[in-house]
Design a protein around this motif. Structure first.
Motif, PDB file in Angstrom:
ATOM      1  N   CYS A   1       0.832  -1.214   0.000  1.00 50.44           N
ATOM      2  CA  CYS A   1       0.000   0.000   0.000  1.00 50.44           C
ATOM      3  C   CYS A   1       0.861   1.257   0.000  1.00 50.44           C
ATOM      4  CB  CYS A   1      -0.936   0.005   1.207  1.00 50.44           C
ATOM      5  SG  CYS A   1      -2.253  -1.209   1.099  1.00 50.44           S
ATOM      6  N   VAL A   2       1.919   1.257   0.810  1.00 48.06           N
ATOM      7  CA  VAL A   2       2.820   2.413   0.856  1.00 48.06           C
ATOM      8  C   VAL A   2       3.514   2.595  -0.489  1.00 48.06           C
ATOM      9  CG1 VAL A   2       4.948   3.282   1.914  1.00 48.06           C
ATOM     10  CG2 VAL A   2       3.147   2.312   3.350  1.00 48.06           C
ATOM     11  N   LEU A   3       3.972   1.511  -1.086  1.00 48.68           N
ATOM     12  CA  LEU A   3       4.635   1.583  -2.395  1.00 48.68           C
ATOM     13  C   LEU A   3       3.671   2.087  -3.462  1.00 48.68           C
ATOM     14  CD1 LEU A   3       7.251   0.974  -3.956  1.00 48.68           C
ATOM     15  CD2 LEU A   3       6.308  -1.298  -4.415  1.00 48.68           C
ATOM     16  N   PHE A   4       2.447   1.587  -3.450  1.00 51.71           N
ATOM     17  CA  PHE A   4       1.444   2.033  -4.417  1.00 51.71           C
ATOM     18  C   PHE A   4       1.159   3.521  -4.266  1.00 51.71           C
ATOM     19  CE2 PHE A   4      -3.007   2.915  -5.456  1.00 51.71           C
ATOM     20  CZ  PHE A   4      -3.008   2.571  -6.796  1.00 51.71           C
ATOM     21  N   ALA A   5       1.020   3.987  -3.027  1.00 52.99           N
ATOM     22  CA  ALA A   5       0.747   5.405  -2.778  1.00 52.99           C
ATOM     23  C   ALA A   5       1.927   6.262  -3.227  1.00 52.99           C
ATOM     24  CB  ALA A   5       0.443   5.633  -1.297  1.00 52.99           C
ATOM     25  N   TRP A   6       3.134   5.804  -2.944  1.00 57.95           N
ATOM     26  CA  TRP A   6       4.316   6.573  -3.321  1.00 57.95           C
ATOM     27  C   TRP A   6       4.430   6.672  -4.841  1.00 57.95           C
ATOM     28  CZ3 TRP A   6       9.018   5.014  -5.695  1.00 57.95           C
ATOM     29  CH2 TRP A   6       9.976   6.016  -5.754  1.00 57.95           C
ATOM     30  N   ILE A   7       4.280   5.542  -5.531  1.00 63.83           N
ATOM     31  CA  ILE A   7       4.371   5.557  -7.003  1.00 63.83           C
ATOM     32  C   ILE A   7       3.244   6.399  -7.595  1.00 63.83           C
ATOM     33  CG2 ILE A   7       4.166   4.118  -9.074  1.00 63.83           C
ATOM     34  CD1 ILE A   7       5.641   1.910  -7.508  1.00 63.83           C
TER      35      ILE A   7
ATOM     36  N   LEU B   1      -4.619  14.807  -4.343  1.00 65.26           N
ATOM     37  CA  LEU B   1      -5.375  14.845  -5.600  1.00 65.26           C
ATOM     38  C   LEU B   1      -5.713  13.434  -6.076  1.00 65.26           C
ATOM     39  CD1 LEU B   1      -6.428  16.763  -7.801  1.00 65.26           C
ATOM     40  CD2 LEU B   1      -4.220  16.529  -8.922  1.00 65.26           C
ATOM     41  N   LEU B   2      -4.765  12.527  -5.937  1.00 65.20           N
ATOM     42  CA  LEU B   2      -4.998  11.132  -6.302  1.00 65.20           C
ATOM     43  C   LEU B   2      -6.101  10.517  -5.449  1.00 65.20           C
ATOM     44  CD1 LEU B   2      -3.959   8.747  -8.048  1.00 65.20           C
ATOM     45  CD2 LEU B   2      -2.396   8.217  -6.197  1.00 65.20           C
ATOM     46  N   ALA B   3      -6.065  10.789  -4.149  1.00 63.82           N
ATOM     47  CA  ALA B   3      -7.103  10.270  -3.253  1.00 63.82           C
ATOM     48  C   ALA B   3      -8.458  10.884  -3.574  1.00 63.82           C
ATOM     49  CB  ALA B   3      -6.729  10.553  -1.791  1.00 63.82           C
ATOM     50  N   LEU B   4      -8.484  12.178  -3.851  1.00 62.45           N
ATOM     51  CA  LEU B   4      -9.745  12.844  -4.192  1.00 62.45           C
ATOM     52  C   LEU B   4     -10.349  12.269  -5.468  1.00 62.45           C
ATOM     53  CD1 LEU B   4     -11.752  15.128  -3.597  1.00 62.45           C
ATOM     54  CD2 LEU B   4     -10.307  16.604  -5.004  1.00 62.45           C
ATOM     55  N   CYS B   5      -9.521  12.053  -6.473  1.00 62.98           N
ATOM     56  CA  CYS B   5     -10.022  11.469  -7.726  1.00 62.98           C
ATOM     57  C   CYS B   5     -10.535  10.052  -7.516  1.00 62.98           C
ATOM     58  CB  CYS B   5      -8.927  11.477  -8.783  1.00 62.98           C
ATOM     59  SG  CYS B   5      -8.573  13.117  -9.413  1.00 62.98           S
ATOM     60  N   ARG B   6      -9.853   9.312  -6.667  1.00 66.64           N
ATOM     61  CA  ARG B   6     -10.298   7.950  -6.372  1.00 66.64           C
ATOM     62  C   ARG B   6     -11.669   7.955  -5.693  1.00 66.64           C
ATOM     63  NH1 ARG B   6     -10.451   2.703  -7.443  1.00 66.64           N
ATOM     64  NH2 ARG B   6     -10.550   1.474  -5.584  1.00 66.64           N
ATOM     65  N   ILE B   7     -11.849   8.890  -4.771  1.00 67.03           N
ATOM     66  CA  ILE B   7     -13.132   8.979  -4.072  1.00 67.03           C
ATOM     67  C   ILE B   7     -14.231   9.431  -5.026  1.00 67.03           C
ATOM     68  CG2 ILE B   7     -14.405  10.257  -2.309  1.00 67.03           C
ATOM     69  CD1 ILE B   7     -11.735  10.301  -0.707  1.00 67.03           C
ATOM     70  N   LEU B   8     -13.959  10.461  -5.819  1.00 67.45           N
ATOM     71  CA  LEU B   8     -14.993  11.024  -6.683  1.00 67.45           C
ATOM     72  C   LEU B   8     -15.327  10.140  -7.876  1.00 67.45           C
ATOM     73  CD1 LEU B   8     -13.963  14.786  -6.774  1.00 67.45           C
ATOM     74  CD2 LEU B   8     -15.817  13.732  -5.484  1.00 67.45           C
TER      75      LEU B   8
END
Length: 114
Positions: A17-23, A53-60
């Motif tokens: 999960c950490v690697l995915f978030a970092w990449i 921004l990545l998290a926001l797009c994932r949620i929306l």
């Protein structure tokens, strides 16, 4: 036996999960910083802003990934099953009630230009 397996799986899952978030954050940040300031005159963003921004797009746009599959696909599959079980008379009755509530869809007429 099962407990020993979890000891290895849980840290690997966290590291994944950490690697995915970092990449993902790096990719979003680099794409934003390479394209958007030049194209639209926007300012540069940091890694943390890119991650947000990545998290926001994932949620929306992508949902939270809970429940397996999207609600829309489950709804369509369920409606298709119901439709297959209907008799032709029930289907026509359903069509009529749908038209009564939503109106019928008629393609717009194309008017020739002279």
């Amino acid at each position: 036996m099962r407990r020993k397996k979890l000891i290895f799986i849980i840290p690997a899952a966290i590291a994944g999960c950490v690697l995915f978030a970092w990449i993902g954050g790096e990719v979003v940040m680099r794409l934003w910083n390479c394209l958007l300031p030049t194209l639209f005159g926007l300012r540069l963003i940091t890694f943390w802003q890119a991650l947000g921004l990545l998290a926001l797009c994932r949620i929306l746009f992508g949902g939270l990934g809970l429940g397996g599959g999207s609600r829309r696909s489950r709804f369509r599959r369920r409606m298709a099953e119901r439709w297959e079980q209907m008799t032709p008379e029930e289907r026509e009755k359903f069509r009529q009630s749908f038209r009564g509530r939503c109106g019928s869809f008629e393609p717009p007429e194309v008017k020739p230009t002279a």
